[in-house]
Design a protein around this motif. Structure first.
Motif, PDB file in Angstrom:
ATOM      1  N   ALA A  45      19.986  46.566-131.946  1.00 19.86           N
ATOM      2  CA  ALA A  45      19.800  48.013-132.080  1.00 19.86           C
ATOM      3  C   ALA A  45      18.682  48.444-131.135  1.00 19.86           C
ATOM      4  O   ALA A  45      17.728  47.697-130.912  1.00 19.86           O
ATOM      5  N   PHE A  46      18.810  49.625-130.600  1.00 16.80           N
ATOM      6  CA  PHE A  46      17.805  50.264-129.757  1.00 16.80           C
ATOM      7  C   PHE A  46      17.638  49.639-128.373  1.00 16.80           C
ATOM      8  O   PHE A  46      16.844  50.133-127.577  1.00 16.80           O
ATOM      9  N   SER A  47      18.342  48.558-128.051  1.00 12.10           N
ATOM     10  CA  SER A  47      18.207  47.990-126.708  1.00 12.10           C
ATOM     11  C   SER A  47      18.977  48.862-125.715  1.00 12.10           C
ATOM     12  O   SER A  47      19.919  49.565-126.081  1.00 12.10           O
ATOM     13  N   GLY A  48      18.580  48.830-124.466  1.00 13.08           N
ATOM     14  CA  GLY A  48      19.125  49.728-123.454  1.00 13.08           C
ATOM     15  C   GLY A  48      20.631  49.605-123.256  1.00 13.08           C
ATOM     16  O   GLY A  48      21.356  50.601-123.294  1.00 13.08           O
ATOM     17  N   THR A  49      21.110  48.389-123.028  1.00 16.26           N
ATOM     18  CA  THR A  49      22.536  48.206-122.757  1.00 16.26           C
ATOM     19  C   THR A  49      23.367  48.564-123.985  1.00 16.26           C
ATOM     20  O   THR A  49      24.389  49.247-123.875  1.00 16.26           O
ATOM     21  N   CYS A  50      22.931  48.125-125.154  1.00 15.07           N
ATOM     22  CA  CYS A  50      23.666  48.428-126.394  1.00 15.07           C
ATOM     23  C   CYS A  50      23.712  49.931-126.645  1.00 15.07           C
ATOM     24  O   CYS A  50      24.763  50.485-126.979  1.00 15.07           O
ATOM     25  N   THR A  51      22.580  50.604-126.479  1.00  7.95           N
ATOM     26  CA  THR A  51      22.535  52.053-126.697  1.00  7.95           C
ATOM     27  C   THR A  51      23.456  52.754-125.711  1.00  7.95           C
ATOM     28  O   THR A  51      24.215  53.650-126.084  1.00  7.95           O
ATOM     29  N   GLY A  52      23.440  52.328-124.457  1.00 13.70           N
ATOM     30  CA  GLY A  52      24.320  52.923-123.450  1.00 13.70           C
ATOM     31  C   GLY A  52      25.788  52.761-123.819  1.00 13.70           C
ATOM     32  O   GLY A  52      26.577  53.712-123.729  1.00 13.70           O
ATOM     33  N   GLU A  53      26.158  51.549-124.257  1.00 10.21           N
ATOM     34  CA  GLU A  53      27.553  51.303-124.645  1.00 10.21           C
ATOM     35  C   GLU A  53      27.958  52.180-125.823  1.00 10.21           C
ATOM     36  O   GLU A  53      29.028  52.785-125.815  1.00 10.21           O
ATOM     37  N   LEU A  54      27.116  52.230-126.859  1.00  9.45           N
ATOM     38  CA  LEU A  54      27.484  52.986-128.062  1.00  9.45           C
ATOM     39  C   LEU A  54      27.459  54.490-127.823  1.00  9.45           C
ATOM     40  O   LEU A  54      28.265  55.213-128.412  1.00  9.45           O
ATOM     41  N   CYS A  55      26.572  54.965-126.960  1.00  8.73           N
ATOM     42  CA  CYS A  55      26.588  56.400-126.629  1.00  8.73           C
ATOM     43  C   CYS A  55      27.876  56.746-125.891  1.00  8.73           C
ATOM     44  O   CYS A  55      28.458  57.814-126.118  1.00  8.73           O
ATOM     45  N   GLU A  56      28.361  55.840-125.050  1.00  8.53           N
ATOM     46  CA  GLU A  56      29.632  56.074-124.364  1.00  8.53           C
ATOM     47  C   GLU A  56      30.779  56.105-125.377  1.00  8.53           C
ATOM     48  O   GLU A  56      31.670  56.955-125.292  1.00  8.53           O
ATOM     49  N   LEU A  57      30.754  55.205-126.358  1.00  8.63           N
ATOM     50  CA  LEU A  57      31.782  55.225-127.408  1.00  8.63           C
ATOM     51  C   LEU A  57      31.670  56.517-128.224  1.00  8.63           C
ATOM     52  O   LEU A  57      32.680  57.153-128.529  1.00  8.63           O
ATOM     53  N   LEU A 120      26.796  38.175-129.482  1.00 13.31           N
ATOM     54  CA  LEU A 120      27.142  38.444-128.090  1.00 13.31           C
ATOM     55  C   LEU A 120      27.949  39.740-128.045  1.00 13.31           C
ATOM     56  O   LEU A 120      28.364  40.257-129.087  1.00 13.31           O
ATOM     57  N   ARG A 121      28.203  40.255-126.850  1.00 11.20           N
ATOM     58  CA  ARG A 121      28.979  41.483-126.688  1.00 11.20           C
ATOM     59  C   ARG A 121      30.470  41.173-126.783  1.00 11.20           C
ATOM     60  O   ARG A 121      31.132  40.995-125.775  1.00 11.20           O
ATOM     61  N   GLY A 122      30.967  41.124-128.007  1.00 11.90           N
ATOM     62  CA  GLY A 122      32.385  40.874-128.233  1.00 11.90           C
ATOM     63  C   GLY A 122      33.037  42.086-128.862  1.00 11.90           C
ATOM     64  O   GLY A 122      32.435  42.739-129.720  1.00 11.90           O
ATOM     65  N   SER A 123      34.263  42.399-128.425  1.00  5.46           N
ATOM     66  CA  SER A 123      35.032  43.496-129.015  1.00  5.46           C
ATOM     67  C   SER A 123      36.400  42.966-129.394  1.00  5.46           C
ATOM     68  O   SER A 123      36.989  42.162-128.658  1.00  5.46           O
ATOM     69  N   PHE A 124      36.904  43.436-130.544  1.00  2.00           N
ATOM     70  CA  PHE A 124      38.156  42.931-131.092  1.00  2.00           C
ATOM     71  C   PHE A 124      38.988  44.080-131.639  1.00  2.00           C
ATOM     72  O   PHE A 124      38.491  44.878-132.431  1.00  2.00           O
ATOM     73  N   LEU A 125      40.253  44.162-131.216  1.00  3.03           N
ATOM     74  CA  LEU A 125      41.189  45.154-131.741  1.00  3.03           C
ATOM     75  C   LEU A 125      42.093  44.439-132.735  1.00  3.03           C
ATOM     76  O   LEU A 125      42.759  43.458-132.388  1.00  3.03           O
ATOM     77  N   ILE A 126      42.084  44.948-133.957  1.00  2.00           N
ATOM     78  CA  ILE A 126      42.853  44.355-135.053  1.00  2.00           C
ATOM     79  C   ILE A 126      43.857  45.401-135.518  1.00  2.00           C
ATOM     80  O   ILE A 126      43.485  46.558-135.746  1.00  2.00           O
ATOM     81  N   SER A 135      40.965  41.103-127.384  1.00  2.00           N
ATOM     82  CA  SER A 135      39.525  40.833-127.502  1.00  2.00           C
ATOM     83  C   SER A 135      38.927  40.642-126.118  1.00  2.00           C
ATOM     84  O   SER A 135      39.625  40.291-125.161  1.00  2.00           O
ATOM     85  N   VAL A 136      37.626  40.891-126.055  1.00  2.26           N
ATOM     86  CA  VAL A 136      36.870  40.650-124.837  1.00  2.26           C
ATOM     87  C   VAL A 136      35.456  40.255-125.270  1.00  2.26           C
ATOM     88  O   VAL A 136      34.929  40.791-126.235  1.00  2.26           O
ATOM     89  N   VAL A 137      34.879  39.276-124.572  1.00 10.37           N
ATOM     90  CA  VAL A 137      33.487  38.885-124.817  1.00 10.37           C
ATOM     91  C   VAL A 137      32.800  38.889-123.453  1.00 10.37           C
ATOM     92  O   VAL A 137      33.236  38.185-122.543  1.00 10.37           O
ATOM     93  N   ASN A 138      31.769  39.724-123.334  1.00 14.57           N
ATOM     94  CA  ASN A 138      31.058  39.838-122.060  1.00 14.57           C
ATOM     95  C   ASN A 138      29.775  39.023-122.075  1.00 14.57           C
ATOM     96  O   ASN A 138      29.149  38.861-123.118  1.00 14.57           O
ATOM     97  N   PRO A 139      29.369  38.556-120.888  1.00 10.58           N
ATOM     98  CA  PRO A 139      28.108  37.821-120.784  1.00 10.58           C
ATOM     99  C   PRO A 139      26.907  38.707-121.108  1.00 10.58           C
ATOM    100  O   PRO A 139      27.005  39.939-121.057  1.00 10.58           O
ATOM    101  N   ARG A 140      25.810  38.073-121.415  1.00  8.35           N
ATOM    102  CA  ARG A 140      24.563  38.759-121.734  1.00  8.35           C
ATOM    103  C   ARG A 140      24.238  39.806-120.660  1.00  8.35           C
ATOM    104  O   ARG A 140      24.324  39.537-119.471  1.00  8.35           O
ATOM    105  N   GLY A 141      23.905  41.016-121.120  1.00  5.23           N
ATOM    106  CA  GLY A 141      23.487  42.072-120.202  1.00  5.23           C
ATOM    107  C   GLY A 141      24.620  42.826-119.525  1.00  5.23           C
ATOM    108  O   GLY A 141      24.367  43.765-118.786  1.00  5.23           O
TER     109      GLY A 141
END
Length: 156
Positions: A45-57, A120-126, A135-141
Motif C-alpha cells: 500500500a502507498f508505494s509509487g508503482t502500486c498506487t499508479g497501477e490502482l489509480c489507473e484501474l 508479487l504483481r500477479g493478476s488473475f481473471l476467474i 493470469s499475468v505475473v510481472n517482475p518487481r517494479g
C-alpha cells in the motif's frame, strides 16, 4: 526469490480465498461466484508503482463494470493500512488484506515473495464458475498495463 509451489493452470479451478476487506468484512471467492472476478495482487500500500497501477484501474473501472467483472485487490498489508490507502486515493473496489496468516492467499496463487514478505504483481481473471481464465505475473517494479486487463476482459 521463492515463489509458491502452486503453479496455477488456466482452465483449472482457482484456489478459494476468504480475506477481510478494509472494514473487516470477509470477502470470499466462492461468495462472488456467478460473475467473473479479477484478483490483483500488489506488494505494498502507498508505494509509487502500486498506487499508479490502482489509480489507473480506478480511473478505468467502467471497463470492469461493463464486463460485469468484480475487481478485488489483495495485499499483505494490514486492513487499516489498506483502508487509509483506499480513502486517500478514492478506490471504490475491494482491497483485501492477506496480512494473517501472512501471505497465505498469495502463496496459494504462487505470488508470495518469501524473501521480502510481500505479494508479487500477479493478476488473475476467474470466470463465473471459479475457473482461472487468464493470469499475468510481472517482475518487481514493473507495472501491469491496462491493455492487458482490457484484452483479458474482451476474452470473456
Amino acid at each position: 526469490m521463492s515463489q509458491g509451489s502452486h503453479a496455477l493452470v488456466v482452465g483449472e479451478p482457482a484456489p478459494d480465498l476468504t480475506l477481510p476487506d478494509t472494514h473487516g468484512t470477509p470477502v470470499s471467492l466462492a461468495g462472488l461466484r456467478g460473475g467473473p472476478v479479477v484478483l490483483v495482487f500488489v506488494p505494498f500500500a502507498f508505494s509509487g508503482t502500486c498506487t499508479g497501477e490502482l489509480c489507473e484501474l480506478r480511473d478505468n473501472i467502467a471497463d470492469f463494470q461493463e464486463a460485469g467483472v468484480h475487481l478485488a485487490v489483495i495485499s499483505c498489508d494490514p486492513m487499516f493500512s489498506l483502508r487509509a490507502w483506499a480513502e486517500k486515493e478514492g478506490y471504490a473496489f475491494d482491497l483485501l488484506s492477506d496480512f494473517w496468516p501472512h501471505g497465505e492467499v498469495a502463496r496459494a496463487y504462487g505470488v508470495f515473495d518469501e524473501a521480502s514478505g510481500h505479494a508479487l504483481r500477479g493478476s488473475f481473471l476467474i470466470d463465473a464458475e471459479g475457473v482461472l481464465r487468464w493470469s499475468v505475473v510481472n517482475p518487481r517494479g514493473e507495472a501491469r498495463p491496462l491493455a492487458a486487463y482490457r484484452e483479458a476482459l474482451a476474452s470473456l
